[in-house]
Motif scaffolding. Structure first.
Motif, short mmCIF file in Angstrom:
data_model
loop_
_atom_site.label_atom_id
_atom_site.label_comp_id
_atom_site.label_asym_id
_atom_site.label_seq_id
_atom_site.Cartn_x
_atom_site.Cartn_y
_atom_site.Cartn_z
N SER A 14 3.24 1.75 -1.53
CA SER A 14 2.04 1.04 -1.07
C SER A 14 1.83 -0.23 -1.89
O SER A 14 1.37 -1.23 -1.36
N SER A 15 2.20 -0.19 -3.17
CA SER A 15 2.10 -1.38 -4.00
C SER A 15 3.10 -2.44 -3.53
O SER A 15 2.79 -3.63 -3.49
N SER A 16 4.30 -1.99 -3.17
CA SER A 16 5.30 -2.93 -2.64
C SER A 16 4.84 -3.52 -1.32
O SER A 16 5.03 -4.71 -1.07
N PHE A 17 4.25 -2.69 -0.48
CA PHE A 17 3.72 -3.15 0.80
C PHE A 17 2.64 -4.20 0.57
O PHE A 17 2.59 -5.22 1.26
N LEU A 18 1.81 -3.99 -0.45
CA LEU A 18 0.76 -4.96 -0.79
C LEU A 18 1.39 -6.28 -1.24
O LEU A 18 0.96 -7.36 -0.81
N GLN A 19 2.42 -6.21 -2.06
CA GLN A 19 3.09 -7.43 -2.52
C GLN A 19 3.73 -8.18 -1.35
O GLN A 19 3.66 -9.41 -1.28
N ILE A 20 4.35 -7.44 -0.46
CA ILE A 20 4.97 -8.06 0.72
C ILE A 20 3.91 -8.72 1.59
O ILE A 20 4.11 -9.83 2.10
N ALA A 21 2.77 -8.04 1.77
CA ALA A 21 1.69 -8.60 2.59
C ALA A 21 1.14 -9.90 1.99
O ALA A 21 0.90 -10.87 2.71
N ILE A 22 0.97 -9.92 0.67
CA ILE A 22 0.49 -11.14 0.01
C ILE A 22 1.53 -12.26 0.14
O ILE A 22 1.18 -13.41 0.42
#
Length: 124
Positions: A14-22
């Motif tokens: 989920s942290s990686s998904f957040l980084q990708i989204a940003i």
């Protein structure tokens, strides 16, 4: 003796998904600046900028979703949700200003959004 708490695979994902989204949001805002330049010089610039606005808005919504998922799975601070919601609010204002043809506010707000998005990306 202290015990070490390690993040689970779901929290890391989920942290990686957040980084990708940003990162995606930052990229789409940058591409909006490029298409704004094309708006002034090319016949297809208006269409490209209009489509880009929709993609950028979608990327801002994805950022909110990623922040909520990271918070739910990780149980950490809800601060990223507030940041993402702020970006979505700025994107909404940006769309309204673009439709209303108010470049005196629309352009500086776009620059501000890009700077804040780069800052959010650097903090992750």
């Amino acid at each position: 003796m202290a015990t070490e708490v390690r993040p689970t695979a779901n929290v890391r994902r989920s942290s990686s998904f957040l980084q990708i989204a940003i990162a995606l949001q930052t990229l789409t805002i940058f591409l909006q600046a490029v298409s704004a330049g094309l708006l002034l010089t090319a016949s297809y610039g208006e269409t490209l900028h209009s489509v880009g606005a929709r993609v950028m808005y979608g990327a801002s919504m994805l950022y909110v979703l990623a922040a909520v998922l990271a918070w739910k799975r990780g149980g950490g601070s809800p601060r990223p949700i507030w940041h993402a919601s702020g970006f979505l609010a700025l994107a909404s204002v940006q769309v309204v200003l673009g439709i209303a043809h108010v470049p005196s506010v629309h352009l500086p707000l776009g620059v501000l959004m890009f700077g804040l998005s780069v800052l959010a990306l650097a903090r992750r």
